[in-house]
Design an enzyme around this catalytic site. Structure first.
Site, PDB file in Angstrom:
ATOM      1  N   GLU A  95       4.330  -3.466   2.452  1.00 27.34           N
ATOM      2  CA  GLU A  95       5.231  -2.307   2.473  1.00 27.34           C
ATOM      3  C   GLU A  95       4.706  -1.197   3.378  1.00 27.34           C
ATOM      4  OE1 GLU A  95       6.048  -1.115  -1.560  1.00 27.34           O
ATOM      5  OE2 GLU A  95       7.324  -2.855  -1.922  1.00 27.34           O
ATOM      6  N   GLU A 153       9.956  -9.413  -3.489  1.00 26.73           N
ATOM      7  CA  GLU A 153       9.781  -8.726  -4.778  1.00 26.73           C
ATOM      8  C   GLU A 153      11.138  -8.370  -5.357  1.00 26.73           C
ATOM      9  OE1 GLU A 153       7.164  -5.386  -5.028  1.00 26.73           O
ATOM     10  OE2 GLU A 153       5.526  -6.356  -3.941  1.00 26.73           O
TER      11      GLU A 153
END
Length: 724
Positions: free
Chosen positions: A182, A253
């Site tokens: 991320e 995710e």
């Protein structure tokens, strides 16, 4: 013709399926991963090996497989594996090779998210704190010291996997690896050095020649051949797609719940909502979905990041104890079976999308020449009434906010809003209560005074850089001569740590704390001062280190302002600047390893009988007792609802921090039951040690077992969604 990319040697193949690339046994094209020449729709689940125990791994992986998963996904935890530069630990709960081999033994694939920055609500984002002391280091940017150590560790893990033959290109189970995590969330903070670092990280990873694809999650500028993937709860709605037509659409995710903080209520995400968004992602050409978490587990020891509770993603399909959470586990299992039954057509058919109504639509995959046909009929309307739609001259009733799956474009075999699985709930059974004072011993920790401290400085030191993450605790001490004209003195402290306890002349004065969302807190406590010299001792506490954000190495924690205000304010004292402070890292009980059952007798502390009157609630007190393991195989937990804040050990192994006295806005403790894995226990004489900061009541602690019971009707169903 557009380029197709893969690892080190690029092979371009043109065929009926279009343009794709081959590198060993795992390749990809714009539709999916291709394993041994076969396109795959893959369901994956995150299970983190250090958040459970080796004894639990086989059962967890087996239940994931039974639930319809094809892949187990895990982070790699740098701070566990390299606690000091060049010193490695892969034993016990940290045995990554054993974990991956167990995945392989059960016939599943693995996705290894090396990072090595992981966030994951894990202390310091998975970085070992010694990185902080590397000269001129700046984390996660085009910085040579950081890149040196990041490459060292990444190479170490890749070579370890290669040495055990664990990559799919070697016949092993690992089909994917992840570099970084991320990063786009903070990339702009580094200016031009951010994109430069992304390019370097991708190139470094690919040149390790694992023979399997690399991914970067939430990274739209992921360089070829690295695949950019989505994280979140609604990637079917939010994902802008791969940054190349030759990369598949992947969701690394899918949050099955959300992490919980002290003072916060749990997030409960329904099985229906998860199923809706998974199905929508598949309908929009998604081919890899990972549930984060499938089993959350336990943040043992001091591994949780700032304010994160010890239980992790307990609302996942497999709960903290590894028990199936219904209907979430079963409903998703049925969804996986429905998708698997028509995956060949989904992967080979021509997709189309068209409206069925104002808030209704269809996604259809149809093979040529009278081949298979799959339809997804979607009702995006969340209001109470069913929607009636016409599809291929047939009428279908779609419940609110739901998707029906038609594997032959005729018959509905699954609807995301229709749960056919029986609900269950956890029940506890009390095995033992420690309500007899004679069974307990106590040790009151030492309150250091200024003259006793080994470290002196003429300024307020930063907490984390002083403790080096060896302890949650740092003592700030000073002494001063009071002025008799100081009336109604108040100790004023401003802190960027998490908790502060104040002692004046060895007498407890009070405490204050912050919370997850407010990074600074203030403590104002009326105090009594002696005529003459006074000793002030302030215990600063971190409840985990921060785990995210740019410039993590520059983060400040600890006391920022310390003053004593007098009633008239004219004689107030400021000790913040140009004043000599004494420091002590950690508690005496920690230094003595008071929790260690194999302690050297020469270093053993002097335990005493417990105070019969616990109404005084002594802070900074250690408690010790013993118990026998409960009969049977059910999971075991400590009920610490009578305690305040601290940490608990069983047979020298930390089951984690507890903070029962931090109540939610609804008046509940965020966590009262603390998992004790069966592998921590002996049959008899298990040593239980607690470090209590605030002064709880150990006489009400109990050992309990956890079991499941089925419900005809759910006792509580609700949806708490994370804000978009």
């Amino acid at each position: 013709m557009a380029s197709c990319y893969w690892v080190a040697i690029l092979v371009i193949i043109i065929g009926e399926a279009g343009c794709f690339v081959e590198g060993g046994n795992v390749t990809y094209d714009g539709r999916s991963l291709i394993i041994d020449g076969q396109r795959k729709i893959l369901f994956s689940g995150s299970i983190h090996y250090p958040r459970s125990t080796p004894q639990m791994w086989p059962s967890l992986i087996a239940k994931a497989k039974e639930g319809g998963l094809h892949v187990i996904q895990t982070y790699v935890f740098w701070n566990l594996h390299e606690p000091q530069p060049g010193e490695y630990d892969f034993g016990g709960r940290y045995d990554l090779v054993k974990f991956v081999k167990e995945i392989q033994a059960q016939g599943l694939y693995a996705c290894l998210r090396i990072g090595p920055f992981i966030e994951s609500e894990w202390t310091y984002g998975g970085f070992p704190f010694w990185l902080h002391d590397v000269p001129n280091i700046v984390y996660r940017t085009d910085n040579e010291p950081f890149k040196f150590y990041m490459q060292n560790f990444t190479t170490k893990i890749v070579n370890l996997m290669k040495s055990e033959g664990l990559y799919a290109s070697q016949g092993g189970p690992i089909i994917l690896s992840q570099i970084e995590n991320e990063y786009q969330n903070i990339e702009k903070a580094f200016g031009e050095a951010g994109p430069s670092y992304v390019r370097w990280a991708a190139k470094m990873a690919v040149e390790l020649e694992t023979g399997v694809p690399w991914v970067m999650c939430k990274q739209t500028d992921a360089p070829d051949p690295v695949i950019n993937t989505c994280n979140g709860m609604r990637c079917g709605q939010t994902f802008t797609g791969p940054n190349s037509p030759y990369k598949p659409s992947m969701w690394t995710e899918n949050w099955t719940s959300f992490y919980q903080v002290y003072g916060g209520e749990p997030y409960i995400r329904s099985a229906e909502d998860i199923a809706f968004h998974v199905t929508l992602f598949i309908a929009k050409n998604g081919s890899y979905i990972n549930y984060y978490m499938y089993h959350g587990g336990t943040n043992f020891g001091r591994t949780a990041s700032a304010y994160i509770i010890t239980s992790y993603y307990d609302q996942a399909p497999l709960d903290e104890y590894g028990l199936t959470r219904q209907p979430k586990w079963g409903h998703l299992k049925e969804l996986h079976a429905a998708i698997n039954s028509c995956s060949e057509t989904l992967l080979q058919g021509n997709p189309s999308n068209f409206s069925l109504g104002q808030l209704q639509e269809a996604y259809v995959f149809e093979e040529e020449a009278g081949g298979g046909c799959v339809a997804f009929l979607i009702n995006n309307d969340g209001r109470d009434d069913n929607a009636t739609v016409q599809f291929r001259n047939m009428s279908f009733q779609l419940p609110p906010k739901s998707i029906s799956i038609l594997p032959d474009c005729i018959n509905v075999i699954f609807n995301t809003a229709k749960v056919n699985v029986e609900y269950n709930e956890r029940r506890t059974n009390v095995s033992e209560v420690f309500n007899e004072a004679e069974r307990w011993q106590q040790f009151k920790d030492l309150i250091p005074n200024f003259l006793d401290t080994p470290l002196k400085a003429d300024t307020l030191l930063e907490h984390m850089n002083t403790t080096k993450d060896k302890s949650d605790y740092l003592w700030y001490t000073f002494s001063f001569q009071t002025n008799s004209s100081c009336t109604e003195p108040v100790l004023h402290v401003e802190s960027l740590a998490h908790v502060a306890h104040a002692f004046v002349n060895n007498v407890y004065a009070g405490a204050a704390h912050g919370n997850h969302d407010v990074k600074k807190f203030t403590m104002d406590i009326p105090i009594d001062l002696n005529d003459g010299m006074n000793n002030i001792s302030i215990l600063s506490v971190m409840v985990g280190l921060p785990d995210s954000g740019a410039f993590l190495e520059k983060r400040f924690a600890g006391l920022a302002t310390v003053e004593i205000h007098c009633g008239d304010m004219e004689n107030s004292y400021n000790f913040t600047n140009n004043y000599t402070w004494g420091y002590e890292v950690g508690l005496l009980g920690e230094k003595l390893q008071i929790y260690n059952t194999e302690q050297n007798l020469e270093d053993a502390p002097e335990w005493t009988k417990i105070d019969q009157d616990l109404s005084s609630k002594q802070p900074l007190t250690w408690y010790k007792t013993a118990f026998d393991a409960p009969v049977g195989d059910d999971p075991v937990a400590l009920n610490l609802s009578s305690m305040g804040k601290g940490e608990a050990w069983v047979n020298g192994l930390s089951v984690g921090r507890y903070w029962v006295s931090f109540y939610t806005s609804e008046g509940n403790s965020s966590q009262t039951l603390y998992h004790v894995p069966r592998s921590f226990l002996k049959s008899t004489e298990n040593a239980l040690v607690l470090m209590e900061e605030f002064g709880g009541d150990p006489l009400q602690i109990s050992v309990e077992t956890i079991s499941l019971t089925n419900l005809c009707q759910p006792s509580f169903i609700s949806n708490h969604y994370i804000p978009s």
